[in-house]
Scaffold this motif. Structure first.
Motif, PDB file in Angstrom:
ATOM      1  N   UNK A 206      28.875  26.146  38.398  1.00 61.68           N
ATOM      2  CA  UNK A 206      30.002  26.936  37.907  1.00 61.68           C
ATOM      3  C   UNK A 206      29.600  28.404  37.790  1.00 61.68           C
ATOM      4  N   UNK A 207      28.408  28.634  37.245  1.00 60.41           N
ATOM      5  CA  UNK A 207      27.924  30.010  37.105  1.00 60.41           C
ATOM      6  C   UNK A 207      27.795  30.709  38.443  1.00 60.41           C
ATOM      7  N   UNK A 208      27.207  30.024  39.419  1.00 61.02           N
ATOM      8  CA  UNK A 208      27.046  30.607  40.757  1.00 61.02           C
ATOM      9  C   UNK A 208      28.395  30.874  41.412  1.00 61.02           C
ATOM     10  N   UNK A 209      29.336  29.953  41.247  1.00 57.95           N
ATOM     11  CA  UNK A 209      30.665  30.124  41.846  1.00 57.95           C
ATOM     12  C   UNK A 209      31.365  31.356  41.276  1.00 57.95           C
ATOM     13  N   UNK A 210      31.270  31.536  39.957  1.00 58.93           N
ATOM     14  CA  UNK A 210      31.915  32.676  39.304  1.00 58.93           C
ATOM     15  C   UNK A 210      31.266  33.988  39.734  1.00 58.93           C
ATOM     16  N   UNK A 211      29.935  34.040  39.674  1.00 60.69           N
ATOM     17  CA  UNK A 211      29.218  35.271  40.022  1.00 60.69           C
ATOM     18  C   UNK A 211      29.400  35.609  41.502  1.00 60.69           C
ATOM     19  N   UNK A 212      29.395  34.593  42.362  1.00 65.90           N
ATOM     20  CA  UNK A 212      29.593  34.827  43.803  1.00 65.90           C
ATOM     21  C   UNK A 212      30.976  35.409  44.069  1.00 65.90           C
ATOM     22  N   UNK A 213      31.999  34.833  43.436  1.00 62.15           N
ATOM     23  CA  UNK A 213      33.366  35.336  43.611  1.00 62.15           C
ATOM     24  C   UNK A 213      33.475  36.786  43.149  1.00 62.15           C
ATOM     25  N   UNK A 214      32.871  37.092  42.000  1.00 59.87           N
ATOM     26  CA  UNK A 214      32.903  38.456  41.480  1.00 59.87           C
ATOM     27  C   UNK A 214      32.192  39.428  42.419  1.00 59.87           C
ATOM     28  N   UNK A 215      31.087  38.985  43.010  1.00 62.14           N
ATOM     29  CA  UNK A 215      30.324  39.853  43.905  1.00 62.14           C
ATOM     30  C   UNK A 215      31.027  40.084  45.236  1.00 62.14           C
ATOM     31  N   UNK A 216      31.768  39.108  45.713  1.00 62.64           N
ATOM     32  CA  UNK A 216      32.530  39.276  46.949  1.00 62.64           C
ATOM     33  C   UNK A 216      33.643  40.307  46.737  1.00 62.64           C
ATOM     34  N   UNK A 217      34.311  40.203  45.585  1.00 64.81           N
ATOM     35  CA  UNK A 217      35.368  41.171  45.250  1.00 64.81           C
ATOM     36  C   UNK A 217      34.784  42.570  45.133  1.00 64.81           C
ATOM     37  N   UNK A 218      33.633  42.696  44.462  1.00 68.49           N
ATOM     38  CA  UNK A 218      32.990  43.997  44.298  1.00 68.49           C
ATOM     39  C   UNK A 218      32.550  44.564  45.644  1.00 68.49           C
ATOM     40  N   UNK A 219      32.060  43.710  46.530  1.00 70.10           N
ATOM     41  CA  UNK A 219      31.636  44.157  47.853  1.00 70.10           C
ATOM     42  C   UNK A 219      32.815  44.763  48.617  1.00 70.10           C
ATOM     43  N   UNK A 220      33.968  44.102  48.536  1.00 66.97           N
ATOM     44  CA  UNK A 220      35.164  44.628  49.210  1.00 66.97           C
ATOM     45  C   UNK A 220      35.569  45.982  48.622  1.00 66.97           C
ATOM     46  N   UNK A 221      35.486  46.099  47.302  1.00 69.28           N
ATOM     47  CA  UNK A 221      35.846  47.362  46.653  1.00 69.28           C
ATOM     48  C   UNK A 221      34.907  48.487  47.087  1.00 69.28           C
ATOM     49  N   UNK A 222      33.623  48.191  47.176  1.00 69.02           N
ATOM     50  CA  UNK A 222      32.642  49.191  47.613  1.00 69.02           C
ATOM     51  C   UNK A 222      32.894  49.600  49.059  1.00 69.02           C
ATOM     52  N   UNK A 223      33.126  48.603  49.899  1.00 72.73           N
ATOM     53  CA  UNK A 223      33.372  48.867  51.311  1.00 72.73           C
ATOM     54  C   UNK A 223      34.623  49.716  51.499  1.00 72.73           C
ATOM     55  N   UNK A 224      35.670  49.381  50.767  1.00 68.36           N
ATOM     56  CA  UNK A 224      36.928  50.126  50.868  1.00 68.36           C
ATOM     57  C   UNK A 224      36.785  51.543  50.331  1.00 68.36           C
ATOM     58  N   UNK A 225      36.063  51.691  49.213  1.00 68.25           N
ATOM     59  CA  UNK A 225      35.930  52.992  48.573  1.00 68.25           C
ATOM     60  C   UNK A 225      35.019  53.943  49.337  1.00 68.25           C
ATOM     61  N   UNK A 226      33.861  53.440  49.789  1.00 67.71           N
ATOM     62  CA  UNK A 226      32.848  54.326  50.368  1.00 67.71           C
ATOM     63  C   UNK A 226      32.886  54.442  51.883  1.00 67.71           C
ATOM     64  N   UNK A 227      33.510  53.481  52.563  1.00 68.42           N
ATOM     65  CA  UNK A 227      33.485  53.506  54.024  1.00 68.42           C
ATOM     66  C   UNK A 227      34.868  53.452  54.662  1.00 68.42           C
ATOM     67  N   UNK A 228      35.693  52.501  54.257  1.00 72.18           N
ATOM     68  CA  UNK A 228      37.020  52.402  54.873  1.00 72.18           C
ATOM     69  C   UNK A 228      37.886  53.596  54.516  1.00 72.18           C
ATOM     70  N   UNK A 229      37.788  54.048  53.266  1.00 63.79           N
ATOM     71  CA  UNK A 229      38.555  55.218  52.839  1.00 63.79           C
ATOM     72  C   UNK A 229      38.102  56.453  53.599  1.00 63.79           C
TER      73      UNK A 229
END
Length: 240
Positions: A206-229
């Protein structure tokens, strides 16, 4: 492991990071960050934790390579202390956010901290899965650059060469030390299902599933903010 030793180590860690945060009062704050000095100090303290534990986690496997062969029962006092120190940091940071930030703005990180404290707490109290917890702390290598990114943005250096270079290193280490590490940990847990008690397996999964989901969302935000934008802005400038 003696409970008093664990409590003492965790307590000293809480006190240490409180002192680090307080000591940052003596460090000059950029004018652009003065509107939220608490956040500047909080991120800077997190940077210190990431720098210490990122290096420490690598040293654990370097000095005690047997731990990599048995992540369940094999560990050293050095690696056990690392996990205990990290628990202290997450406890400190949890209350720092509760007392200084609206819950609506920090609930994701608060939830993350509860999950980490629970999983790490089971590890240090039972002296089992310490190696697994140290593997999890390898993500702090990426956190060094993740927190540095926030510091640079707060210092109004988002358009600097240093920021762009850090963004590339941040994204690269994010893939290697966060996404790949979490994927490897999930695979290890599945392959070793028969060696892990049901309670520990459930909490870990459960812990890994939650942390993994949070990290995938954060990765998308970083990619969108620093590169796609940046790519979209570049195209607009060319069109103009």
């Amino acid at each position: 492991m003696d409970l008093n030793y664990v409590v003492l180590t965790v307590g000293c860690s809480v006190g240490f990071f409180k002192l680090v945060n307080s000591g940052l009062n003596r460090v000059p704050v950029p004018d652009s960050a003065r509107r939220n000095v608490w956040k500047w100090r909080n991120i800077s303290t997190s940077f210190v934790h990431s720098l210490i534990t990122g290096i420490w986690s690598v040293l654990c496997f370097y000095l005690h390579p047997q731990m990599a062969e048995d992540l369940i029962a094999t560990h050293s006092v050095f690696s056990h202390a690392l996990v205990s120190v990290s628990i202290g940091y997450f406890i400190y940071d949890f209350f720092d956010m509760v007392f200084n930030q609206k819950i609506s703005q920090s609930w994701e990180l608060l939830f993350h901290h509860v999950v980490v404290i629970t999983c790490f707490g089971i590890s240090v109290l039972t002296c089992q899965y310490v190696g697994f917890a140290v593997v999890a702390l390898l993500v702090e290598i990426n956190s060094v650059f993740l927190h540095l990114r926030q510091v640079l943005r707060m210092a109004n250096l988002g358009a600097s060469t240093a920021y762009r270079l850090n963004s590339m290193v941040n994204l690269g280490t994010y893939v290697v030390f966060r996404i790949s590490t979490l994927a490897w940990m999930t695979r290890w847990l599945v392959l070793n299902r028969d060696r892990v008690p049901l309670f520990s397996y459930t909490v870990g999964s459960v812990g890994l599933a939650i942390v993994t989901a949070m990290n995938i969302v954060l990765f998308y935000r970083l990619l969108r903010s620093d590169f796609l934008k940046s790519s979209r802005d570049g195209k607009k400038e060319k069109e103009v």
